[in-house]
Design a protein around this motif. Structure first.
Motif, PDB file in Angstrom:
ATOM      1  N   LEU A 134       7.196  -4.874   2.833  1.00 24.60           N
ATOM      2  CA  LEU A 134       6.506  -5.916   2.076  1.00 24.60           C
ATOM      3  C   LEU A 134       7.011  -5.930   0.631  1.00 24.60           C
ATOM      4  O   LEU A 134       7.256  -6.995   0.049  1.00 24.60           O
ATOM      5  N   GLU A 159       0.688 -11.440  -4.113  1.00 22.09           N
ATOM      6  CA  GLU A 159       0.672 -10.259  -4.966  1.00 22.09           C
ATOM      7  C   GLU A 159       2.104  -9.981  -5.405  1.00 22.09           C
ATOM      8  O   GLU A 159       2.977  -9.807  -4.572  1.00 22.09           O
ATOM      9  N   ARG A 162       9.071  -8.896  -1.485  1.00 19.77           N
ATOM     10  CA  ARG A 162       8.604  -9.383  -2.791  1.00 19.77           C
ATOM     11  C   ARG A 162       9.692  -9.229  -3.848  1.00 19.77           C
ATOM     12  O   ARG A 162       9.840 -10.089  -4.723  1.00 19.77           O
ATOM     13  N   VAL A 209       2.198 -13.672   1.489  1.00 22.58           N
ATOM     14  CA  VAL A 209       2.890 -12.410   1.203  1.00 22.58           C
ATOM     15  C   VAL A 209       3.193 -12.269  -0.288  1.00 22.58           C
ATOM     16  O   VAL A 209       3.115 -11.179  -0.856  1.00 22.58           O
TER      17      VAL A 209
END
Lengths: 100, 100
Positions: B20, B91, B24, B88
């Motif tokens: 994740l 944040e 990002r 996703v």
């Protein structure tokens, strides 16, 4: 933060064809017993799937007599991860869509 | 269908704190080498994470001299699963947010 599980935990819980199908069944039917119709998966496997969904904060379980009844924590999930359920529910859970 | 992986495969790929974070980072920086700054994870583990992201259709890899460069398949993912990347990426991936 509210003590809800992190996004990675929630995505992991959803990242399995059977669990994804269970969530879609809950969304379509409002609730489900442990072993919804149309799914040919051993009960012990299903119990494990339900546990993972519950621990990720996606579902909750209540006892009704001898049976457990599962529901989707739709408002809580939407509040914590806006838009996630819409992505998951974009494909409906018809009986023919049952995995395995 | 376009031959893109199923949603469960994509969610499984995203359902890990390191992967994740990598997604990002790609979204924030445009691209990344195999071992982005700020992540203390063995290279072999990272290679495996990148493979899972690539096989899920989330990233692609190109060779630049001796280095591999990863990019996010943003348009393809958005076309196949509208809204997923927004969830996703809600944040951000600051350096302090690196897992492990």
């Amino acid at each position: 933060m509210s003590g809800e599980p992190e996004l990675a935990v929630v995505l992991h819980a959803l990242g399995d064809p059977v669990r994804l199908w269970l969530v879609r069944v809950l969304a379509a039917q409002g609730e489900s017993t442990c072993s919804p119709d149309g799914l040919d998966v051993p009960r012990s496997t299903l119990t494990n799937h339900w546990r993972i969904l519950r621990e990720a904060g996606l579902t909750e379980t209540r006892q009704e007599g001898k049976h457990r009844v599962m529901t989707l924590r739709r408002a809580a999930v939407e509040a914590r991860h806006p838009g996630l359920l819409a992505v998951v529910l974009a494909e409906p859970a018809g009986p023919g869509a049952a995995p395995g």
